[in-house]
Design an enzyme around this catalytic site. Structure first.
Site, PDB file in Angstrom:
ATOM      1  N   ASN A  15      74.895  -6.760  93.790  1.00  0.00           N
ATOM      2  CA  ASN A  15      73.576  -7.412  93.770  1.00  0.00           C
ATOM      3  C   ASN A  15      72.552  -6.420  93.200  1.00  0.00           C
ATOM      4  O   ASN A  15      72.370  -5.325  93.747  1.00  0.00           O
ATOM      5  CB  ASN A  15      73.228  -7.823  95.204  1.00  0.00           C
ATOM      6  N   HIS A  18      67.504  -4.978  93.769  1.00  0.00           N
ATOM      7  CA  HIS A  18      66.616  -3.858  94.102  1.00  0.00           C
ATOM      8  C   HIS A  18      66.404  -2.881  92.956  1.00  0.00           C
ATOM      9  O   HIS A  18      65.557  -2.001  93.052  1.00  0.00           O
ATOM     10  CB  HIS A  18      67.074  -3.201  95.400  1.00  0.00           C
ATOM     11  N   HIS A  51      69.232 -12.717  93.364  1.00  0.00           N
ATOM     12  CA  HIS A  51      68.526 -13.746  94.141  1.00  0.00           C
ATOM     13  C   HIS A  51      67.173 -13.977  93.479  1.00  0.00           C
ATOM     14  O   HIS A  51      66.327 -13.086  93.474  1.00  0.00           O
ATOM     15  CB  HIS A  51      68.362 -13.229  95.582  1.00  0.00           C
ATOM     16  N   ARG A  53      63.955 -15.381  94.018  1.00  0.00           N
ATOM     17  CA  ARG A  53      63.162 -15.891  95.142  1.00  0.00           C
ATOM     18  C   ARG A  53      61.980 -16.716  94.642  1.00  0.00           C
ATOM     19  O   ARG A  53      61.501 -16.496  93.528  1.00  0.00           O
ATOM     20  CB  ARG A  53      62.643 -14.720  95.983  1.00  0.00           C
ATOM     21  N   ARG A  57      59.747 -11.845  93.899  1.00  0.00           N
ATOM     22  CA  ARG A  57      59.400 -10.480  94.299  1.00  0.00           C
ATOM     23  C   ARG A  57      60.295  -9.423  93.641  1.00  0.00           C
ATOM     24  O   ARG A  57      59.916  -8.275  93.546  1.00  0.00           O
ATOM     25  CB  ARG A  57      59.428 -10.325  95.820  1.00  0.00           C
ATOM     26  N   GLU A  78      71.880 -16.542  93.539  1.00  0.00           N
ATOM     27  CA  GLU A  78      71.491 -16.907  94.911  1.00  0.00           C
ATOM     28  C   GLU A  78      70.132 -17.594  94.869  1.00  0.00           C
ATOM     29  O   GLU A  78      69.207 -17.089  94.222  1.00  0.00           O
ATOM     30  CB  GLU A  78      71.375 -15.661  95.785  1.00  0.00           C
ATOM     31  N   GLU A 159      79.879 -17.959 102.338  1.00  0.00           N
ATOM     32  CA  GLU A 159      79.706 -16.508 102.489  1.00  0.00           C
ATOM     33  C   GLU A 159      79.155 -16.286 103.885  1.00  0.00           C
ATOM     34  O   GLU A 159      78.105 -16.831 104.233  1.00  0.00           O
ATOM     35  CB  GLU A 159      78.748 -15.970 101.427  1.00  0.00           C
TER      36      GLU A 159
END
Ligand code: PXP
Length: 265
Positions: A15, A18, A51, A53, A57, A78, A159
């Site tokens: 993932n 970040h 992901h 969002r 963010r 996601e 998951e």
């Protein structure tokens, strides 16, 4: 159904959210999550997870388009079960989609999706995304009610949220670690018995344990469960990469998973 992963190790979904968090801290283009995804694939990532969002963010819409063009392994998108996200996914057509709950105020995805409580909505989303050619996974807690509802909703995959186990690991709470691991194992078995592919993720890390322990890390403990087909790991892997580099971080997480499944290696 043919399950992903091999008996020797689960597949690793890296993932990259970040990397985008770090980029967005300064509002520019560096570090680029797409470059990180390409490097992750070179280093052995089996799947690239992100992901998008509602508040954008970390990953942003243009990142998704660039990931789609640049990444050669399956993308795992996601997203929350909203009209906006379902529409975007239908345009992008990633190989995999993982439907997650989302609250604006949360720092990370705190719990699992309440599939049973919004059954028709989730079932419709599963059908829509399957029609778009996506393999759908539902991110849920290891709760028999949610597992059974996920199978009825028509998702081929679940998951299981490993956050509670991972937190117990950080806190060195042995009793909670044991009960959470058992709960995960029971959930995985139930999922498999219902014909689902069973994946796991959230909060997993590679971290030396100060005291003797049967497993080297939360990642190892979960990877050792034979029903886990895919692991999806972000925050701790990108954090580990700050110290050892992204290539080595991926090698470390993969090696941890292989060792966990094959203790004599
Ligand atoms: N799996 C799902 C469904 C998630 O939402 C997340 C967090 O975005 C992860 C796995 C990865 O969690 P972490 O970043 O804590 O490793």
């Amino acid at each position: 159904m043919i399950f992903a992963g091999t008996p020797n190790a689960p597949l690793l979904g890296v993932n990259i959210d970040h990397v985008a968090t770090l980029r967005n801290a300064r509002g520019g283009r560096f570090p680029d999550p797409v470059t990180a995804a390409q490097l992750a694939v070179e280093a052995g990532a089996d799947i690239i997870t992100f992901h998008l969002r509602e508040d954008r963010r970390h990953i942003r819409d243009d990142d998704v388009a660039r990931l789609k063009a640049a990444v050669q392994v399956p993308l795992n998108f996601e997203a929350a079960v909203t009209e906006e996200m379902l529409g975007l996914i239908e345009q992008v057509r990633p190989e995999h989609v993982c439907l997650v709950p989302e609250r604006r105020q949360e720092v990370t995805t705190e719990g699992g999706l309440d599939v049973a409580g919004q059954f028709d909505r989730v079932k419709d989303a599963c059908a829509r995304l399957a029609a778009a050619g996506c393999r759908v996974s539902l991110f849920i807690g290891a709760d028999p009610v949610q597992i059974e509802a996920s199978a009825r909703a028509g998702a081929p995959c679940i998951e299981l949220h490993t956050g509670a186990y991972a937190n117990a690991w950080w806190d060195q709470d042995s009793a909670l670690m044991a009960s959470e691991l058992q709960r995960l194992q029971d959930g995985l078995r139930l999922g498999r018995a219902a014909g689902l592919q069973t994946n796991a993720g959230h909060g997993l890390a590679v971290w030396d344990h100060p005291a003797p322990h049967p497993f080297a890390s939360s990642t190892a403990a979960v990877a050792a469960l034979p029903e886990v087909a895919e692991l999806h790991i972000g925050h701790a892997l990108i954090g580990h990469a700050l110290f050892v580099g992204l290539r080595q971080a991926i090698a470390d997480f993969k090696a941890e998973a292989v060792r966990a499944r094959n203790p004599r290696r």
